[in-house]
Write a protein that holds these residues in place. Structure first.
Motif, PDB file in Angstrom:
ATOM      1  N   LYS A   1       0.838  -1.216   0.000  1.00 25.58           N
ATOM      2  CA  LYS A   1       0.000   0.000   0.000  1.00 25.58           C
ATOM      3  C   LYS A   1       0.865   1.256   0.000  1.00 25.58           C
ATOM      4  CE  LYS A   1      -4.339  -1.350   0.205  1.00 25.58           C
ATOM      5  NZ  LYS A   1      -5.333  -0.949  -0.789  1.00 25.58           N
ATOM      6  N   ASN A   2       2.078   1.126   0.533  1.00 30.53           N
ATOM      7  CA  ASN A   2       2.989   2.270   0.560  1.00 30.53           C
ATOM      8  C   ASN A   2       3.889   2.321  -0.677  1.00 30.53           C
ATOM      9  OD1 ASN A   2       2.905   3.912   3.257  1.00 30.53           O
ATOM     10  ND2 ASN A   2       2.457   1.779   3.770  1.00 30.53           N
ATOM     11  N   ALA A   3       3.684   1.380  -1.573  1.00 31.87           N
ATOM     12  CA  ALA A   3       4.492   1.348  -2.801  1.00 31.87           C
ATOM     13  C   ALA A   3       3.569   1.265  -4.014  1.00 31.87           C
ATOM     14  CB  ALA A   3       5.443   0.152  -2.756  1.00 31.87           C
ATOM     15  N   PRO A   4       2.725   2.294  -4.214  1.00 34.16           N
ATOM     16  CA  PRO A   4       1.717   2.190  -5.284  1.00 34.16           C
ATOM     17  C   PRO A   4       2.303   2.106  -6.699  1.00 34.16           C
ATOM     18  CG  PRO A   4       1.767   4.408  -4.339  1.00 34.16           C
ATOM     19  CD  PRO A   4       2.635   3.555  -3.470  1.00 34.16           C
ATOM     20  N   ASN A   5       3.569   2.475  -6.859  1.00 33.19           N
ATOM     21  CA  ASN A   5       4.161   2.393  -8.205  1.00 33.19           C
ATOM     22  C   ASN A   5       4.568   0.973  -8.590  1.00 33.19           C
ATOM     23  OD1 ASN A   5       3.900   5.122  -8.368  1.00 33.19           O
ATOM     24  ND2 ASN A   5       6.035   5.572  -7.853  1.00 33.19           N
ATOM     25  N   ILE A   6       4.590   0.096  -7.606  1.00 32.25           N
ATOM     26  CA  ILE A   6       4.972  -1.299  -7.884  1.00 32.25           C
ATOM     27  C   ILE A   6       3.690  -2.135  -7.883  1.00 32.25           C
ATOM     28  CG2 ILE A   6       6.290  -3.290  -7.001  1.00 32.25           C
ATOM     29  CD1 ILE A   6       8.164  -1.213  -5.688  1.00 32.25           C
ATOM     30  N   PRO A   7       3.488  -2.990  -8.904  1.00 32.93           N
ATOM     31  CA  PRO A   7       2.237  -3.773  -8.935  1.00 32.93           C
ATOM     32  C   PRO A   7       2.046  -4.557  -7.635  1.00 32.93           C
ATOM     33  CG  PRO A   7       3.494  -4.074 -10.962  1.00 32.93           C
ATOM     34  CD  PRO A   7       4.369  -3.283 -10.047  1.00 32.93           C
TER      35      PRO A   7
END
Ligand SMILES: NC(=O)c1ccc[n+]([C@@H]2O[C@H](COP(=O)([O-])OP(=O)(O)OC[C@H]3O[C@@H](n4cnc5c(N)ncnc54)[C@H](O)[C@@H]3O)[C@@H](O)[C@H]2O)c1
Ligand SMILES: O=C(O)C[C@H](O)C(=O)O
Length: 416
Positions: free
Chosen positions: A211-217
């Protein structure tokens, strides 16, 4: 990304300080070649092979002998990865970052990776060791996530767990670490990185991280439930009096906790449904299920620490399941994001489910599984627990104010 099988358009790998480079020790020994770009004073004669269809390594170029070799602890860099264009006979480098690298699990795991056991022989791997203050001293690890841009795998083996720490505290304290690390990943990591979260509570930690890494699928994040699958297979093999490898199609559903559901309905022994081989269905429903659910805690009680060697074996299994095609008809368990799942499990949580992979680092959920009332009821319980954990960390996932109403009768494997 540097590995061909995950991203054919990969950028060229490059070496950052604090990265340790290993060459699988199982390289064939019949030929020697030196590596371009290696300083003359430290040039390594490293065994390598050139197959007829591969490109021969061109003549060695030397660099300024006065420039210093890069040394990290006891390891010195002898292989200049910038010379990759000129070393076409080598497989592309696989980058693996391990966080919590001075911990017990990593202590077993790192040597397995470096020995070639995980990614196979003739495969160069680079290990990036990440850790807390303590591990900087122990193994000169790097406390920063800033150089994770070229990683293929990131293994999170961290999580402090103090005596008497309540589960809600654990969710908050560890959750904060995973929120921070998710943000760092989002800022610097390759979009193709595969992240395996081991630190407990691993499902919800993986959820916080993604959730804290929205750029990663979200699909690239896994919570380790392979240890539970291995434990379940072992119990079934012992009961049926067969070797472990005769047991297949074992799913662990749900949370890596005492609510997890080891699925004996879909599992097979020697190709036959488990219920046809193990006629003692009471044992399956009660003893077998509870033994797998509570194995982590039993181990802590006996040994005084949580399982490390068997966990590292299961991390190896989990990675290998993503980089090799799943055998026909079989599957493996992993805690993955539920969005789009075909089983009717609530979306937006990390839930262990049956997966298959083509060996390209990706996976698909298995569709042809069956359910009965027993399985559905158990799955609902572990689902409820994960939804409660999710509410408890809402402040860390950007979903509002946290409300912690964790079910009292469910625990982490080590909490019993
Ligand atoms: N999912 C599973 O199947 C499974 C199985 C066994 C253990 N575990 C969990 O794995 C975790 C690690 O277990 P272990 O035995 O290796 O523990 P450990 O205490 O030996 O190692 C943890 C390491 O993490 C480091 N660390 C602490 N905070 C950190 C931070 N903020 N950033 C980076 N590193 C940090 C510590 O210095 C330590 O070296 C625990 O949470 C344990 O409960 C999970
Ligand atoms: O660390 C724990 O709580 C136990 C561990 O997750 C295990 O399953 O062995």
């Amino acid at each position: 990304m540097a590995v061909t099988q995950f991203n054919p358009t990969s950028q060229k790998p490059h070496f950052r300080s604090s990265q340790l480079s290993f060459l699988s020790r199982s390289l064939p020994r019949h030929r020697h070649c030196a590596f371009p770009g290696v300083h003359r004073t430290q040039r390594a004669r490293i065994s390598c092979s050139v197959a007829p269809n591969e490109v021969q390594v061109p003549a060695v170029k030397t660099e300024d002998p006065k420039s210093k070799p890069d040394c990290y602890g006891v390891f010195c860099l002898t292989y200049d990865l910038r010379a990759e264009e000129e070393t076409r006979s080598w497989k592309k480098l696989i980058n693996i970052a391990v966080s919590g690298a001075a911990g017990m699990i990593a202590n077993h795991l790192l040597f397995k990776i470096a020995s070639g056991e995980v990614f196979g022989p003739n495969q160069p791997v680079a290990l990036k060791l990440l850790g807390s203050e303590r591990s900087i001293q122990a193994l000169e690890a790097n406390p920063s996530m800033n150089s994770l841009n070229s990683q293929n795998f990131l293994l999170f083996c961290i999580s402090p767990r103090g005596p008497g720490m309540e589960r809600a505290d654990l969710l908050d304290i560890n959750g904060q670490i995973y929120a921070e690390q998710g943000k760092a990943l989002n800022a610097v990591a390759s979009r193709n990185v595969k992240v395996i979260v081991v630190g407990n509570p691993c499902n919800t930690n993986a959820l916080i991280c993604l959730k804290n890494a929205p750029n990663i699928p979200a699909k690239n994040f896994h919570a380790l439930t392979r240890l539970d699958e291995n434990r379940a297979k072992c119990q079934l093999a012992l009961k049926a009096g067969v070797f472990y490898d005769k047991v297949s199609n074992v799913t662990i559903w749900g949370n890596h906790s005492t609510t997890q559901v080891p699925d004996f309905l879909n599992a097979r022994i020697d190709g036959l449904p488990v219920k046809e081989v193990v006629r003692d269905h009471k044992w399956l429903e009660e003893e077998f299920t509870e033994k797998v659910q509570k194995r982590g805690g039993a181990l802590i009680q006996k040994w005084g620490r949580s399982s490390a060697a068997s966990t590292s074996v299961s991390i190896v299994d989990a990675i290998r399941s993503l980089i090799t095609p799943t055998p026909e008809g079989d599957w493996f368990s992993s805690g993955v994001y539920t969005d789009g799942n075909p089983y009717g499990i609530t979306e937006g949580i990390v839930f262990s489910m049956p997966c298959r992979s083509k060996g390209d680092g990706d996976y698909e959920l298995v569709k042809d599984v069956i359910f009965d009332d027993y399985l559905r009821k158990r799955i609902a319980k572990t689902e409820a627990e994960l939804l409660a954990e999710k509410r408890c960390v809402a402040h860390l996932t950007g979903e509002g104010i946290a409300v912690c109403d964790l079910p009292g009768d469910t625990m982490l494997p080590g909490e019993m």
